[in-house]
Design a protein around this motif. Structure first.
Motif, short mmCIF file in Angstrom:
data_model
loop_
_atom_site.label_atom_id
_atom_site.label_comp_id
_atom_site.label_asym_id
_atom_site.label_seq_id
_atom_site.Cartn_x
_atom_site.Cartn_y
_atom_site.Cartn_z
N GLY A 141 45.24 -11.17 60.61
CA GLY A 141 43.81 -10.97 60.37
C GLY A 141 43.50 -9.59 59.83
O GLY A 141 44.38 -8.86 59.37
N ASP A 142 42.21 -9.26 59.83
CA ASP A 142 41.78 -7.95 59.36
C ASP A 142 40.57 -7.51 60.19
O ASP A 142 40.09 -8.26 61.06
N ARG A 143 40.12 -6.30 59.95
CA ARG A 143 38.91 -5.81 60.62
C ARG A 143 37.98 -5.18 59.59
O ARG A 143 37.43 -4.09 59.78
N VAL A 144 37.81 -5.89 58.49
CA VAL A 144 36.99 -5.37 57.40
C VAL A 144 35.52 -5.28 57.82
O VAL A 144 34.81 -4.34 57.42
N GLU A 145 35.07 -6.22 58.66
CA GLU A 145 33.69 -6.15 59.13
C GLU A 145 33.49 -4.92 60.01
O GLU A 145 32.47 -4.22 59.92
N GLU A 146 34.47 -4.64 60.86
CA GLU A 146 34.42 -3.44 61.69
C GLU A 146 34.39 -2.18 60.82
O GLU A 146 33.68 -1.22 61.11
N PHE A 147 35.19 -2.19 59.76
CA PHE A 147 35.21 -1.06 58.83
C PHE A 147 33.82 -0.82 58.25
O PHE A 147 33.33 0.31 58.16
N ALA A 148 33.17 -1.91 57.88
CA ALA A 148 31.83 -1.79 57.30
C ALA A 148 30.84 -1.24 58.33
O ALA A 148 29.98 -0.40 58.02
N LEU A 149 30.95 -1.70 59.59
CA LEU A 149 30.06 -1.20 60.64
C LEU A 149 30.31 0.29 60.92
O LEU A 149 29.38 1.06 61.11
N ARG A 150 31.57 0.66 60.95
CA ARG A 150 31.88 2.07 61.18
C ARG A 150 31.33 2.92 60.05
O ARG A 150 30.83 4.02 60.28
N GLY B 45 53.34 -17.72 61.74
CA GLY B 45 52.35 -17.01 60.94
C GLY B 45 52.49 -15.51 61.07
O GLY B 45 52.34 -14.78 60.09
N LEU B 46 52.79 -15.03 62.27
CA LEU B 46 52.96 -13.60 62.47
C LEU B 46 54.16 -13.07 61.71
O LEU B 46 54.10 -11.99 61.11
N THR B 47 55.25 -13.83 61.71
CA THR B 47 56.44 -13.41 60.96
C THR B 47 56.14 -13.32 59.47
O THR B 47 56.56 -12.38 58.79
N ALA B 48 55.41 -14.30 58.96
CA ALA B 48 55.06 -14.27 57.53
C ALA B 48 54.20 -13.05 57.21
O ALA B 48 54.39 -12.40 56.17
N GLU B 49 53.24 -12.74 58.08
CA GLU B 49 52.41 -11.55 57.85
C GLU B 49 53.23 -10.28 57.89
O GLU B 49 53.04 -9.37 57.08
N LEU B 50 54.15 -10.20 58.83
CA LEU B 50 54.96 -9.00 58.96
C LEU B 50 55.86 -8.80 57.75
O LEU B 50 56.01 -7.67 57.26
N ILE B 51 56.42 -9.86 57.24
CA ILE B 51 57.25 -9.74 56.03
C ILE B 51 56.40 -9.27 54.86
O ILE B 51 56.82 -8.43 54.04
N ARG B 52 55.18 -9.76 54.77
CA ARG B 52 54.27 -9.30 53.70
C ARG B 52 53.98 -7.81 53.86
O ARG B 52 53.99 -7.05 52.89
N HIS B 53 53.73 -7.38 55.08
CA HIS B 53 53.47 -5.96 55.32
C HIS B 53 54.70 -5.11 55.01
O HIS B 53 54.59 -4.04 54.42
N ARG B 54 55.88 -5.60 55.40
CA ARG B 54 57.12 -4.88 55.10
C ARG B 54 57.30 -4.69 53.60
O ARG B 54 57.66 -3.60 53.13
N ARG C 184 60.27 -10.21 68.12
CA ARG C 184 61.23 -11.01 67.35
C ARG C 184 60.91 -10.95 65.87
O ARG C 184 61.82 -10.86 65.02
N ALA C 185 59.63 -11.01 65.51
CA ALA C 185 59.23 -10.96 64.10
C ALA C 185 59.60 -9.62 63.48
O ALA C 185 60.06 -9.57 62.33
N ILE C 186 59.43 -8.53 64.22
CA ILE C 186 59.79 -7.20 63.70
C ILE C 186 61.29 -7.14 63.42
O ILE C 186 61.72 -6.67 62.35
N ARG C 187 62.09 -7.62 64.36
CA ARG C 187 63.53 -7.63 64.16
C ARG C 187 63.91 -8.51 62.97
O ARG C 187 64.77 -8.13 62.15
N ALA C 188 63.28 -9.68 62.84
CA ALA C 188 63.61 -10.59 61.75
C ALA C 188 63.29 -9.98 60.39
O ALA C 188 63.95 -10.29 59.39
N ALA C 189 62.27 -9.12 60.34
CA ALA C 189 61.88 -8.47 59.08
C ALA C 189 62.68 -7.20 58.81
O ALA C 189 62.42 -6.53 57.81
N GLY C 190 63.63 -6.87 59.68
CA GLY C 190 64.44 -5.68 59.47
C GLY C 190 63.84 -4.41 60.00
O GLY C 190 64.33 -3.31 59.70
#
Length: 404
Positions: free
Chosen positions: A86-95, A125-134, A163-169
């Protein structure tokens, strides 16, 4: 096995020496070779020198044209929260409209908003997001990264995050004490659960444990209890501390022999003096301070006092949505008053030291892993000088081109 020759480099720049962490005047010492080459053999650096001294090479040699480019060590991001959904773009706008970080957290935003999204993503889904971030971090030159859990705060999601962090290296840190989830009435009750139900398995997945010691999160007694149990389970210790208030993080880090205390935006003279006389590294996160409009950590005073400094992004969805260590280097020079050479050491060899890898990461020197960046710039200091600019980064990871 085929050797790799990176030839005709405009510059090779690396933190000087072989020891870690670098402190004091050593922090700013950089070895720079002009018109240079690097030889890689079996994923490690075999030789570095000037082109005029290049020896004859036998056997199969793959050549990489380095003309016009500069080589620096692959960047090491020792503090990220990349395991999130997810994201916190709405929170960013409020801040941006005036709400404070603490007000948002008290209203159910902040960390707990990401907890809801991360729990909902599931491990796949979390593993896919982490690989994208990596992959995004790699594009900015990060070849080694740490990532924390802490956006699950239940057994299943915390372990899935590790586990997702380890899988992404990545290098996993169990941030089990990040916040108190809504299903628990108070921090002590939550820690009862986390230490009994999550730590036994987390200790087999993570390399370190971390705690957010801050008003509204965990106090010194709670942090000591959590970290002591984690240390007994074999995990290295780290702390989020002095982000908003001086609440005792530095004395606790020193007492427990922690590897680092991270943030330090609120650290005063006593804390600076204590860190300088200790083995605990100070991990500075200027992108977070900038993002939240907070004071910058006292980097110059820490460096001058002799503290071991590291530099990281704090990449996370709420308070530092930034994967770029080059941008952190720019902020280190323009806002923290570090020299480019000090910033380079802080996000290479000193960051590798925080992660227990300074013997093989963070330098371009024989015997080190061949993790390096080729920059399409006329001088290696463009890494910090070109604020948010295109550095033409080509990462080389374990001797192989990572992006083509």
């Amino acid at each position: 096995m085929t050797q790799i020759l990176i030839r005709d480099l405009r510059q090779v720049a690396t933190p000087a020496g072989r020891t870690a962490p670098l402190r004091g005047s050593d922090l700013g010492r950089t070895d720079v070779l002009e018109d240079a080459y690097i030889i890689v053999d079996d994923g490690r650096i075999a030789e570095v020198g000037r082109m005029r001294e290049l020896p004859p090479l036998g056997g199969d040699v793959e050549e990489v044209d380095g003309r016009g480019r500069c080589a620096v060590p692959g960047l090491v991001d020792c503090h990220t929260h990349a395991a999130f959904a997810g994201d916190r773009v709405e929170e960013f706008a409020l801040r941006a409209s005036g709400a404070s970080y603490e007000e948002l957290h008290a209203a159910g935003g902040g960390i707990l908003a990401t907890v809801r999204a991360t729990r909902g993503a599931g491990e796949k889904g979390l593993t896919a997001e982490l690989i994208r971030h990596r992959d995004s971090m790699l594009g900015f030159g990060t070849t080694t990264f740490e990532a924390k859990s802490g956006y699950g705060l239940d057994r299943e999601t915390e372990l899935a995050s590790l586990r997702a962090i380890r899988a992404a290296g990545g290098i996993p840190t169990w941030l089990g004490a990040h916040a108190v989830p809504p299903e628990f009435d108070d921090a002590d009750a939550y820690l009862d659960f986390a230490l009994a139900e999550v730590l036994p398995e987390a200790a087999g997945l993570a390399e370190a444990a971390d705690v957010f010691l801050e008003r509204g999160a965990f106090d010194v007694a709670q942090a000591r209890r959590y970290l002591t149990a984690c240390g007994a389970a074999g995990l290295a210790l780290r702390l989020h501390g002095d982000q908003f208030t001086e609440a005792g993080a530095i004395p606790l880090a020193i007492e427990l022999g922690a590897r680092s205390v991270d943030h330090l935006e609120a650290t005063g003279a006593d804390g600076i003096h204590a860190l300088a006389g200790s083995e605990v590294a100070a991990v500075l996160l200027p992108a977070s301070a900038l993002f939240l409009g907070r004071p910058m950590p006292p980097a110059r005073a820490l460096a001058d006092a002799g503290a071991a400094l590291a530099l990281a992004t704090d990449f996370n969805p709420g308070s530092a949505f930034c994967e770029s260590l080059p941008l952190a280097c720019s902020l280190a020079c323009t806002q923290l008053h570090l020299a480019p050479s000090e910033a380079l050491a802080a996000c290479t060899v000193n960051a590798a030291h925080v992660l227990g890898r300074a013997d093989r990461k963070g330098r371009i020197a024989p015997g080190f892993d061949a993790d390096l960046l080729l920059l399409d710039v006329p001088d290696w200091r463009y890494l910090a000088y070109h604020l948010g600019g295109d550095l033409g980064i080509e990462p080389i990871f374990a001797g192989r081109r990572a992006l083509r």
